[in-house]
Design a protein around this motif. Structure first.
Motif, PDB file in Angstrom:
ATOM      1  N   ILE A 186      -3.597  -9.778   6.198  1.00  0.00           N
ATOM      2  CA  ILE A 186      -2.400  -8.942   6.080  1.00  0.00           C
ATOM      3  C   ILE A 186      -2.301  -8.472   4.632  1.00  0.00           C
ATOM      4  N   VAL A 187      -2.143  -7.168   4.456  1.00  0.00           N
ATOM      5  CA  VAL A 187      -1.971  -6.632   3.096  1.00  0.00           C
ATOM      6  C   VAL A 187      -0.569  -6.058   2.982  1.00  0.00           C
ATOM      7  N   ALA A 188       0.159  -6.494   1.959  1.00  0.00           N
ATOM      8  CA  ALA A 188       1.541  -6.052   1.766  1.00  0.00           C
ATOM      9  C   ALA A 188       1.671  -5.286   0.466  1.00  0.00           C
ATOM     10  N   LEU A 189       2.210  -4.058   0.548  1.00  0.00           N
ATOM     11  CA  LEU A 189       2.510  -3.287  -0.662  1.00  0.00           C
ATOM     12  C   LEU A 189       3.859  -3.781  -1.180  1.00  0.00           C
ATOM     13  N   ARG A 213      -8.875  -1.751   3.187  1.00  0.00           N
ATOM     14  CA  ARG A 213      -9.865  -1.391   4.219  1.00  0.00           C
ATOM     15  C   ARG A 213     -10.108  -2.532   5.194  1.00  0.00           C
ATOM     16  N   SER A 214     -10.015  -3.761   4.744  1.00  0.00           N
ATOM     17  CA  SER A 214     -10.325  -4.874   5.655  1.00  0.00           C
ATOM     18  C   SER A 214      -9.069  -5.526   6.242  1.00  0.00           C
ATOM     19  N   ALA A 215      -7.894  -4.918   6.012  1.00  0.00           N
ATOM     20  CA  ALA A 215      -6.654  -5.503   6.547  1.00  0.00           C
ATOM     21  C   ALA A 215      -6.598  -5.344   8.064  1.00  0.00           C
ATOM     22  N   ARG A 216      -6.030  -6.342   8.705  1.00  0.00           N
ATOM     23  CA  ARG A 216      -5.724  -6.216  10.137  1.00  0.00           C
ATOM     24  C   ARG A 216      -4.325  -5.619  10.309  1.00  0.00           C
ATOM     25  N   THR A 217      -3.477  -5.900   9.346  1.00  0.00           N
ATOM     26  CA  THR A 217      -2.106  -5.376   9.374  1.00  0.00           C
ATOM     27  C   THR A 217      -1.715  -4.963   7.957  1.00  0.00           C
ATOM     28  N   LEU A 218      -1.095  -3.794   7.849  1.00  0.00           N
ATOM     29  CA  LEU A 218      -0.588  -3.331   6.550  1.00  0.00           C
ATOM     30  C   LEU A 218       0.929  -3.324   6.595  1.00  0.00           C
ATOM     31  N   VAL A 219       1.543  -3.912   5.585  1.00  0.00           N
ATOM     32  CA  VAL A 219       2.999  -4.049   5.553  1.00  0.00           C
ATOM     33  C   VAL A 219       3.527  -3.359   4.294  1.00  0.00           C
ATOM     34  N   VAL A 220       4.634  -2.648   4.451  1.00  0.00           N
ATOM     35  CA  VAL A 220       5.311  -2.077   3.286  1.00  0.00           C
ATOM     36  C   VAL A 220       6.601  -2.889   3.104  1.00  0.00           C
ATOM     37  N   CYS A 221       6.644  -3.675   2.055  1.00  0.00           N
ATOM     38  CA  CYS A 221       7.784  -4.568   1.827  1.00  0.00           C
ATOM     39  C   CYS A 221       9.068  -3.756   1.623  1.00  0.00           C
ATOM     40  N   PRO A 222      10.235  -4.397   1.804  1.00  0.00           N
ATOM     41  CA  PRO A 222      11.495  -3.695   1.529  1.00  0.00           C
ATOM     42  C   PRO A 222      11.694  -3.553   0.025  1.00  0.00           C
ATOM     43  N   SER A 223      11.019  -2.585  -0.532  1.00  0.00           N
ATOM     44  CA  SER A 223      11.013  -2.357  -1.976  1.00  0.00           C
ATOM     45  C   SER A 223      11.509  -0.954  -2.262  1.00  0.00           C
ATOM     46  N   ASN A 224      11.759  -0.690  -3.524  1.00  0.00           N
ATOM     47  CA  ASN A 224      12.227   0.639  -3.917  1.00  0.00           C
ATOM     48  C   ASN A 224      11.139   1.670  -3.576  1.00  0.00           C
ATOM     49  N   ASP A 256      -5.607   7.332   0.774  1.00  0.00           N
ATOM     50  CA  ASP A 256      -6.754   7.619   1.645  1.00  0.00           C
ATOM     51  C   ASP A 256      -7.203   6.366   2.372  1.00  0.00           C
ATOM     52  N   ALA A 257      -7.210   5.225   1.667  1.00  0.00           N
ATOM     53  CA  ALA A 257      -7.640   3.975   2.301  1.00  0.00           C
ATOM     54  C   ALA A 257      -6.674   3.589   3.419  1.00  0.00           C
ATOM     55  N   ILE A 258      -5.372   3.821   3.194  1.00  0.00           N
ATOM     56  CA  ILE A 258      -4.387   3.509   4.244  1.00  0.00           C
ATOM     57  C   ILE A 258      -4.601   4.447   5.435  1.00  0.00           C
ATOM     58  N   ALA A 259      -4.788   5.742   5.136  1.00  0.00           N
ATOM     59  CA  ALA A 259      -4.965   6.729   6.211  1.00  0.00           C
ATOM     60  C   ALA A 259      -6.216   6.434   7.026  1.00  0.00           C
ATOM     61  N   ALA A 260      -7.262   5.931   6.358  1.00  0.00           N
ATOM     62  CA  ALA A 260      -8.533   5.692   7.043  1.00  0.00           C
ATOM     63  C   ALA A 260      -8.544   4.359   7.791  1.00  0.00           C
ATOM     64  N   SER A 261      -7.537   3.534   7.535  1.00  0.00           N
ATOM     65  CA  SER A 261      -7.540   2.192   8.125  1.00  0.00           C
ATOM     66  C   SER A 261      -7.136   2.233   9.597  1.00  0.00           C
ATOM     67  N   ASP A 262      -7.712   1.338  10.379  1.00  0.00           N
ATOM     68  CA  ASP A 262      -7.310   1.183  11.776  1.00  0.00           C
ATOM     69  C   ASP A 262      -6.096   0.271  11.909  1.00  0.00           C
ATOM     70  N   ALA A 263      -5.734  -0.389  10.826  1.00  0.00           N
ATOM     71  CA  ALA A 263      -4.647  -1.365  10.896  1.00  0.00           C
ATOM     72  C   ALA A 263      -3.310  -0.665  11.074  1.00  0.00           C
ATOM     73  N   PRO A 264      -2.422  -1.200  11.921  1.00  0.00           N
ATOM     74  CA  PRO A 264      -1.065  -0.647  11.973  1.00  0.00           C
ATOM     75  C   PRO A 264      -0.360  -0.836  10.640  1.00  0.00           C
ATOM     76  N   VAL A 265       0.439   0.158  10.276  1.00  0.00           N
ATOM     77  CA  VAL A 265       1.198   0.100   9.018  1.00  0.00           C
ATOM     78  C   VAL A 265       2.681   0.006   9.380  1.00  0.00           C
ATOM     79  N   VAL A 266       3.305  -1.092   8.990  1.00  0.00           N
ATOM     80  CA  VAL A 266       4.721  -1.289   9.331  1.00  0.00           C
ATOM     81  C   VAL A 266       5.521  -1.533   8.058  1.00  0.00           C
ATOM     82  N   GLY A 267       6.606  -0.768   7.912  1.00  0.00           N
ATOM     83  CA  GLY A 267       7.464  -0.908   6.734  1.00  0.00           C
ATOM     84  C   GLY A 267       8.785  -1.570   7.078  1.00  0.00           C
ATOM     85  N   VAL A 268       9.484  -1.994   6.026  1.00  0.00           N
ATOM     86  CA  VAL A 268      10.839  -2.543   6.168  1.00  0.00           C
ATOM     87  C   VAL A 268      11.767  -1.712   5.300  1.00  0.00           C
TER      88      VAL A 268
END
Ligand code: GDP
Length: 325
Positions: free
Chosen positions: A11-14, A193-204, A220-232
């Motif tokens: 899991i990769v979290a921004l 690129r190797s994340a199974r899940t991408l998370v956008v933390c509840p940040s500014n 570009d790496a996020i756009a190319a990823s197959d991982a779902p991207v979910v934000g808070v």
């Protein structure tokens, strides 16, 4: 190992600072900490008192270590301010209230960097000193100061805007050109690129998530990823929980609401978790093509943060299933 841990990673979290750190405290209880990589904003970083301060990296590290001053959300619990107080007495500017033990960590970083270490390497030694299993990566090793452009043509570093000047409302734009010119830190693009899940933390969205997205290659790496991207959503009941998100969102022409942030993120996220107080906006957000759930996102304790993280991971699984990923 925590419930569901083996099926969740990587899991990769921004991440920014306080909001992100509170969320990550829950995420490492909903998933295995060693599966989690936080990619952290460094746009707030600056030299103070001769040491390199990296507020968001340290907030994330201190919070995950259980060492943060919980009332403030930053700094170390029980820290003293002898050093900045004395500097103030000697006539130095002392508006950035860096604690004494916090100063020692920043001095460690500065000395190591003077000896040739990168910012990422110093983040790693601090992470190890607090025995964290989570990987904490700066978005870049290069200085990427975020500047806030105010009325009358004034331009200030983000810390001057936020801490010295008290986050005034006359924001005209936010300058992320330093982040745009910086290389991602080693491992950042690879982690995405190797994340199974991408998370956008509840940040500014403007000064925490914005700089990370501005670093070349990240979008570009996020756009190319197959991982779902979910934000808070960092906006709860039409207002930020704390901090200058309202002034900064308005400054970039964005509505201060969960829906406003969803519009901003819609081109690159698959799912968005908003607060139950904003549940009336779910349909509008789904109309943007973003799967949306409303839950309690006010992380008053670690249990709420864990349930929120679970909701994020569940929404990621649902969007993955729906898209056949
Ligand atoms: P900063 O760099 O320390 O300002 O930290 P962040 O960018 O990570 O976090 C700031 C954002 O986090 C603000 O917009 C807050 O509204 C949001 N935030 C803080 N605590 C919470 C919370 O408990 N729930 C939600 N949903 N957002 C929060």
């Amino acid at each position: 190992m925590t419930d569901g841990a083996s099926s969740r990673g990587p899991i990769v979290a921004l991440a920014g600072g306080v909001g992100a750190a509170r969320f990550l405290r829950g995420l490492v209880r909903a998933a295995a900490p060693e599966d989690v990589t936080a990619i952290v904003n460094t746009g707030d970083d600056r030299e103070f008192y001769g040491v390199w301060v990296a507020p968001d990296l340290d907030i994330v590290t201190y919070t995950l270590a259980g060492a943060v001053d919980l009332d403030k959300g930053y700094g170390l619990a029980g820290d003293t301010t002898t050093l900045v107080d004395r500097l103030g007495e000697l006539g130095h500017e002392s508006w950035f209230r860096l604690g004494d033990r916090d100063f020692a960590n920043c001095l460690h970083r500065t000395l190591a960097m003077r000896d040739g270490a990168t910012l990422a390497e110093t983040a790693e030694t601090l992470r190890q000193s607090y025995r964290l299993d989570v990987r904490v990566l700066p978005m870049s090793n290069a200085p990427c100061p975020t500047r806030v452009e105010l009325s009358g043509g004034r331009s200030v570093h983000f810390e001057e805007y936020m801490v010295r000047d008290g986050a005034p409302s006359d924001v005209e734009s936010v300058d992320l050109s330093a982040a745009r010119a910086a290389a991602p830190a080693p491992g950042v693009l690879e982690a995405i690129r190797s994340a199974r899940t991408l998370v956008v933390c509840p940040s500014n969205p403007v000064v925490s998530i914005g700089p990370i997205l501005a670093v070349p290659g990240v979008r570009d790496a996020i756009a190319a990823s197959d991982a779902p991207v979910v934000g808070v959503s960092p906006i709860v009941g039409g207002a930020p929980v704390k901090g200058p998100a309202a002034q900064l969102l308005r400054g970039i022409g964005c509505e201060v609401s969960a829906r406003g942030v969803a519009r901003l993120y819609a081109p690159w996220i698959d799912g968005f978790v908003i607060d139950q107080r904003d549940a009336g906006q779910v349909d509008e957000i789904e109309a943007l093509g973003v799967a949306c759930r409303a839950v309690d996102t006010l992380m008053v304790n670690v249990e709420v943060a864990k349930r929120l993280a679970q909701a994020v991971l569940d929404l990621a699984e649902q969007t993955r299933d729906e898209r056949g990923r």
